[in-house]
Design a protein around this motif. Structure first.
Motif, PDB file in Angstrom:
ATOM      1  N   THR A 165      -3.856   1.068   3.990  1.00  0.00           N
ATOM      2  CA  THR A 165      -4.557   1.154   2.670  1.00  0.00           C
ATOM      3  C   THR A 165      -5.615   2.133   2.805  1.00  0.00           C
ATOM      4  O   THR A 165      -6.210   2.573   1.555  1.00  0.00           O
ATOM      5  N   ALA A 202       0.913  -1.134  -0.075  1.00  0.00           N
ATOM      6  CA  ALA A 202       0.065   0.040   0.070  1.00  0.00           C
ATOM      7  C   ALA A 202       0.817   1.384  -0.081  1.00  0.00           C
ATOM      8  O   ALA A 202       0.574   2.099  -0.760  1.00  0.00           O
ATOM      9  N   ILE A 224      -5.765  -3.781  -3.307  1.00  0.00           N
ATOM     10  CA  ILE A 224      -5.068  -3.838  -2.160  1.00  0.00           C
ATOM     11  C   ILE A 224      -5.858  -3.357  -0.816  1.00  0.00           C
ATOM     12  O   ILE A 224      -5.603  -4.068   0.150  1.00  0.00           O
ATOM     13  N   TYR A 225      -6.860  -2.521  -0.970  1.00  0.00           N
ATOM     14  CA  TYR A 225      -7.533  -2.201   0.091  1.00  0.00           C
ATOM     15  C   TYR A 225      -8.215  -3.380   0.641  1.00  0.00           C
ATOM     16  O   TYR A 225      -8.837  -3.428   1.885  1.00  0.00           O
ATOM     17  N   LYS A 244      -2.442  -2.544   8.117  1.00  0.00           N
ATOM     18  CA  LYS A 244      -2.972  -2.815   6.796  1.00  0.00           C
ATOM     19  C   LYS A 244      -4.331  -1.819   6.743  1.00  0.00           C
ATOM     20  O   LYS A 244      -4.474  -1.227   5.740  1.00  0.00           O
ATOM     21  N   LYS A 291     -10.950  -3.909   5.568  1.00  0.00           N
ATOM     22  CA  LYS A 291     -10.867  -2.949   6.644  1.00  0.00           C
ATOM     23  C   LYS A 291     -11.482  -3.379   7.818  1.00  0.00           C
ATOM     24  O   LYS A 291     -11.148  -3.274   9.009  1.00  0.00           O
ATOM     25  N   ALA A 303      -5.491   0.156  -6.457  1.00  0.00           N
ATOM     26  CA  ALA A 303      -5.550   0.612  -5.039  1.00  0.00           C
ATOM     27  C   ALA A 303      -6.888  -0.168  -4.381  1.00  0.00           C
ATOM     28  O   ALA A 303      -6.750  -0.626  -3.352  1.00  0.00           O
ATOM     29  N   ARG A 353      -5.619   4.870  -0.421  1.00  0.00           N
ATOM     30  CA  ARG A 353      -6.818   5.312  -1.365  1.00  0.00           C
ATOM     31  C   ARG A 353      -6.918   6.734  -1.447  1.00  0.00           C
ATOM     32  O   ARG A 353      -7.083   7.503  -2.434  1.00  0.00           O
TER      33      ARG A 353
END
Length: 452
Positions: free
Chosen positions: A392, A318, A427-428, A388, A434, A424, A396
């Motif tokens: 991330t 990220a 990867i998020y 993480k 999240k 992105a 973004r």
């Protein structure tokens, strides 16, 4: 200001001007007459003219070097580590950058880069023995960042092979399995994939894998499906995680592409990480010998040990994606001109750039400390999950601001930033959303589990 001084200063300024420019000027203006006019000017007007001419006569100042490492964290690497980091950067700049958009746009993987990447000798970098270098997690993080800085797809390919697949064998395999598989994977003679996520089970893998396994003598029979499995369309082996029907515990298996009952189908029409070859895997009465069961994978806790290590790598990815977007945007603003000047000279543009750099620097310092914890052997799930989540989210934001600075050009692949914006999003989400990573951290700081 005397006439002598003013004329002398004017001649000095003219000396600094290019000879061809003076020649062009003499064709338009009588220079002797010009000197006469200068001698009659008031001191105030003469001062203003000289100040204007001095500003325009000097050489143009070179723009600053585009560099997203504002706090110079790279300087903390040891000399031998710095050499490897620079070698990876050169590889990404020369071999990957020129072809990244082509392969991304066509959803293909550049197979020819595998032997070139193998020459870097960086697979399994932190593992000790088995042909691996046994170097720091910090260096491994920098390498993930360098790759994602140019192309997150290549970084993901490498992370799946070196981190998830090799890491599963390194952490959960028997000594015999490690001796056999890790050296050939380190040389990239064979490529690995990692099969955990399922079509109907993503975040709930800890308690609800639908892919099952059952022992039958010296063999195991595996049934089920896996989804989003990177590298799996061409990998030689795939680490498959399945729930044992006898004890309900998660087991791990080294499944070879030629195993009976194993089928991998390429997933189509992705909007992100298009170069990565994700597959939907179907296992139908797939036969795997006991010798290919990961001998030290006996519960999901063992799987989680692999994920903890690789989740830290995703945080570094990220950072790399964010850094690449920031550096692209900064370079673009210094070259793109509007209203007669580079847009980098406008206040609103500089405000966005500084916001991006602040986010990026915060991300870099966080993952730097994360790798220190990993090297010290005290990395926890919550440490990796917090990084993480935060990295991330900030990534973004950075790619969003970068896209804004490119204006309409930001949606054209030729300017690269559109690929960063799309990648992105993947990867998020991968290696834990999240929300799931937030619950891991929330459980650690409150002592209460809020998963169900």
């Amino acid at each position: 200001m005397s006439l002598f001084n003013s004329v002398s200063q004017l001649r000095n300024i003219l000396k600094d001007i290019d000879l061809a420019a003076i020649t062009r000027l003499s064709k338009k203006v009588d220079l002797n007459q010009l000197m006469g006019v200068v001698s009659k000017m008031s001191e105030e007007d003469l001062g203003k003219m000289l100040k204007f001419m001095q500003a325009g006569s000097g050489k143009k100042k070179a723009p600053p070097v585009v560099n997203g490492d504002f706090y110079e964290l790279t300087d903390t690497l040891l000399p031998e580590e710095k050499l490897i980091q620079l070698k990876v950067r050169e590889f990404m700049e020369t071999e990957i950058k020129p072809i990244a958009n082509h392969y991304w746009n066509n959803a293909q993987f550049p197979m020819h880069i595998i032997p070139l990447m193998a020459k870097l000798n960086i697979c399994g970098l932190t593992y000790k023995g088995y042909g691996c270098a046994g170097m720091s997690a910090l260096l491994e993080g920098f390498i993930a960042m360098e790759m994602a800085r140019i192309d997150s797809s290549i970084s993901t390919f490498f992370g799946v092979h070196s981190g998830l697949a090799m890491g599963s064998i390194y952490l959960c395999g028997s000594e015999e399995q490690k001796q056999y598989w890790l050296p050939i994977m380190q040389r990239m003679d064979i490529i690995g994939a990692f099969g955990l996520t399922e079509p109907e089970v993503g975040s709930g893998v800890a308690g609800g894998l639908t892919t099952t396994c059952k022992r039958n003598g010296d063999e195991w029979v595996i049934n089920g499906q896996k989804k989003w499995i990177g590298n799996a369309t061409f990998s030689d082996i795939t680490i498959i995680w399945a729930r044992d029907l006898d004890d309900n515990q998660v087991k791990g298996f080294i499944v070879r592409k030629e195993n009976p009952g194993f089928k991998a189908e390429k997933m189509q029409d992705k909007m992100a990480l298009r170069t990565v070859q994700n597959a939907k895997i179907t296992l139908t009465e797939c036969i795997v010998p006991e010798s290919d069961r990961l001998q030290n994978a006996n519960s999901f806790k063992d799987t989680a040990n692999v994920l903890r290590m690789t989740r830290a790598g995703v945080a570094w990815q990220a950072v790399g994606c964010g850094r690449g977007a920031y550096e692209l945007a900064l370079k673009y603003t210094m070259e793109r001109k509007q209203f007669g000047r580079p847009i980098a000279g406008f206040q609103l543009v500089q405000d966005l750039l500084v916001t991006m750099l602040g986010d990026l620097t915060a991300m870099q310092t966080m993952v730097f400390r994360l790798s220190q914890l990993q090297d010290s052997g005290v990395l926890t799930d919550e440490h990796a999950s917090l990084a993480k989540v935060f990295c991330t989210l900030r990534m973004r934001s950075i790619v969003d601001h970068a896209r804004e600075l490119f204006g309409g050009n930001g949606i054209l692949l030729e300017y690269d930033i559109a690929r960063f914006v799309a990648d992105a999003e993947a990867i998020y989400s991968y290696e834990g959303t999240k929300e799931i990573n937030s619950l891991i951290v929330g459980r650690a700081i409150t002592g209460e589990s809020a998963f169900v």
